[in-house]
Design a protein around this motif. Sequence first.
Motif, mmCIF file in Angstrom:
data_model
loop_
_atom_site.group_PDB
_atom_site.id
_atom_site.type_symbol
_atom_site.label_atom_id
_atom_site.label_comp_id
_atom_site.label_asym_id
_atom_site.label_seq_id
_atom_site.Cartn_x
_atom_site.Cartn_y
_atom_site.Cartn_z
ATOM 1 N N PHE A 162 48.803 51.919 34.759
ATOM 2 C CA PHE A 162 47.803 50.883 34.510
ATOM 3 C C PHE A 162 46.416 51.496 34.373
ATOM 4 O O PHE A 162 45.606 51.037 33.556
ATOM 5 N N VAL A 163 46.142 52.525 35.151
ATOM 6 C CA VAL A 163 44.864 53.230 35.016
ATOM 7 C C VAL A 163 44.733 53.809 33.610
ATOM 8 O O VAL A 163 43.643 53.805 33.019
ATOM 9 N N GLU A 164 45.831 54.277 33.045
ATOM 10 C CA GLU A 164 45.812 54.794 31.676
ATOM 11 C C GLU A 164 45.490 53.683 30.685
ATOM 12 O O GLU A 164 44.793 53.912 29.687
ATOM 13 N N ARG A 165 45.984 52.488 30.939
ATOM 14 C CA ARG A 165 45.660 51.347 30.072
ATOM 15 C C ARG A 165 44.163 51.060 30.105
ATOM 16 O O ARG A 165 43.550 50.756 29.072
ATOM 17 N N ILE A 166 43.568 51.158 31.296
ATOM 18 C CA ILE A 166 42.130 50.956 31.420
ATOM 19 C C ILE A 166 41.388 52.048 30.655
ATOM 20 O O ILE A 166 40.420 51.777 29.931
ATOM 21 N N GLY A 167 41.855 53.283 30.807
ATOM 22 C CA GLY A 167 41.217 54.402 30.122
ATOM 23 C C GLY A 167 41.263 54.277 28.614
ATOM 24 O O GLY A 167 40.337 54.711 27.918
ATOM 25 N N ARG A 168 42.334 53.677 28.093
ATOM 26 C CA ARG A 168 42.466 53.490 26.642
ATOM 27 C C ARG A 168 41.678 52.287 26.148
ATOM 28 O O ARG A 168 41.569 52.070 24.944
ATOM 29 N N GLY A 169 41.167 51.484 27.082
ATOM 30 C CA GLY A 169 40.441 50.286 26.683
ATOM 31 C C GLY A 169 41.337 49.094 26.451
ATOM 32 O O GLY A 169 40.891 48.059 25.943
ATOM 33 N N ASP A 170 42.610 49.190 26.839
ATOM 34 C CA ASP A 170 43.537 48.079 26.668
ATOM 35 C C ASP A 170 43.301 46.980 27.687
ATOM 36 O O ASP A 170 43.650 45.819 27.459
ATOM 37 N N SER A 171 42.741 47.344 28.844
ATOM 38 C CA SER A 171 42.482 46.391 29.916
ATOM 39 C C SER A 171 41.154 46.770 30.569
ATOM 40 O O SER A 171 40.871 47.958 30.748
ATOM 41 N N PRO A 172 40.325 45.777 30.914
ATOM 42 C CA PRO A 172 39.016 46.106 31.485
ATOM 43 C C PRO A 172 39.100 46.739 32.869
ATOM 44 O O PRO A 172 38.307 47.624 33.196
ATOM 45 N N GLY A 173 40.052 46.289 33.697
ATOM 46 C CA GLY A 173 40.186 46.871 35.031
ATOM 47 C C GLY A 173 39.192 46.312 36.028
ATOM 48 O O GLY A 173 38.362 47.044 36.577
ATOM 49 N N HIS A 174 39.274 45.009 36.298
ATOM 50 C CA HIS A 174 38.339 44.377 37.235
ATOM 51 C C HIS A 174 38.748 44.632 38.679
ATOM 52 O O HIS A 174 39.901 44.963 38.976
ATOM 53 N N ALA A 175 37.781 44.477 39.574
ATOM 54 C CA ALA A 175 38.024 44.728 40.991
ATOM 55 C C ALA A 175 39.124 43.822 41.531
ATOM 56 O O ALA A 175 39.970 44.260 42.313
ATOM 57 N N THR A 176 39.127 42.561 41.124
ATOM 58 C CA THR A 176 40.169 41.628 41.565
ATOM 59 C C THR A 176 41.545 42.137 41.186
ATOM 60 O O THR A 176 42.487 42.118 41.982
ATOM 61 N N THR A 177 41.671 42.601 39.956
ATOM 62 C CA THR A 177 42.945 43.096 39.450
ATOM 63 C C THR A 177 43.417 44.315 40.220
ATOM 64 O O THR A 177 44.581 44.390 40.646
ATOM 65 N N LYS A 232 42.566 40.737 31.388
ATOM 66 C CA LYS A 232 41.775 40.440 30.190
ATOM 67 C C LYS A 232 41.277 38.997 30.207
ATOM 68 O O LYS A 232 40.155 38.716 29.762
ATOM 69 N N HIS A 233 42.099 38.093 30.693
ATOM 70 C CA HIS A 233 41.661 36.696 30.757
ATOM 71 C C HIS A 233 40.490 36.549 31.723
ATOM 72 O O HIS A 233 39.517 35.838 31.426
ATOM 73 N N LEU A 234 40.584 37.220 32.884
ATOM 74 C CA LEU A 234 39.475 37.161 33.830
ATOM 75 C C LEU A 234 38.193 37.665 33.189
ATOM 76 O O LEU A 234 37.103 37.116 33.418
ATOM 77 N N ASP A 235 38.298 38.684 32.384
ATOM 78 C CA ASP A 235 37.134 39.260 31.716
ATOM 79 C C ASP A 235 36.421 38.236 30.841
ATOM 80 O O ASP A 235 35.210 38.295 30.668
ATOM 81 N N THR A 236 37.174 37.279 30.307
ATOM 82 C CA THR A 236 36.594 36.287 29.395
ATOM 83 C C THR A 236 35.890 35.142 30.122
ATOM 84 O O THR A 236 35.059 34.456 29.525
ATOM 85 N N VAL A 237 36.222 34.925 31.390
ATOM 86 C CA VAL A 237 35.639 33.780 32.100
ATOM 87 C C VAL A 237 34.471 34.159 33.003
ATOM 88 O O VAL A 237 33.683 33.286 33.396
ATOM 89 N N LEU A 238 34.338 35.427 33.325
ATOM 90 C CA LEU A 238 33.219 35.848 34.171
ATOM 91 C C LEU A 238 31.912 35.845 33.390
ATOM 92 O O LEU A 238 31.898 36.100 32.186
ATOM 93 N N THR A 239 30.823 35.564 34.078
ATOM 94 C CA THR A 239 29.521 35.693 33.445
ATOM 95 C C THR A 239 29.224 37.174 33.234
ATOM 96 O O THR A 239 29.891 38.042 33.811
ATOM 97 N N ALA A 240 28.218 37.464 32.432
ATOM 98 C CA ALA A 240 27.884 38.858 32.155
ATOM 99 C C ALA A 240 27.532 39.609 33.437
ATOM 100 O O ALA A 240 27.937 40.752 33.639
#
Length: 211
Positions: free
Chosen positions: A120-135, A83-91
């Motif tokens: 963790f995939v379930e967390r992404i599916g619920r919208g709890d985590s964005p699920g970036h490629a790095t992660t 989630k933190h990575l999601d906040t620092v990346l450009t659009a």
Amino acid sequence: MPDTLHLADSDDAGGFALARLISRLGVQPHTPATFLWNDRGELSRAWSMWLENWFVPHLAGTFVKVYSAAAQFRPENVQAADKHLDTVLTAALRKRSLVVAKAFLEGKSEMRANREWTRFVERIGRGDSPGHATTLFALQCALYHLPLAPALSAYAWFELESGLPQTGYRDRDGSAGEVLAVFQTALPHVSVALRGVHGENDGDDSRLRAI
């Protein structure tokens, strides 16, 4: 590009090749992740800018945090780093990262029996985590118990390879020497990112454990 990359340091070559092989199993991304080079200007300069602006201050640290958290079975910490990575990346980078991440989510059939991965995939599916490629790259490597150093190096190579033109890139003599030389400039940054990091998965043993 060849399936196996031999680095200048032969001690790292085996672990890097294994990390790259395992992390890419079932994954065929057709778009770049956060690094992108459109064949304009110098590849070395574009790569250097990516290292300075994204890999060093954001991506390498996120990778290490996710890997360490996954190795300790702390999914909430993996989610926090994601989630933190999601906040620092450009659009633009955020969009590309999430598109590439779909390849990991849709192509990792061999991971569906792994509880930590599916949770963790379930967390992404619920919208709890964005699920970036790095992660997802780091999570995959941690769950396979791959050594951290070659795993992070493999991630940098994945970014470079994915960001090259889809038609491929070769030097004038038909080799990939320049690409390899450009990639190796990332290795000192990998070493810096790993300073002070110790854990049972960060050893010299690059053998794959059963999951």
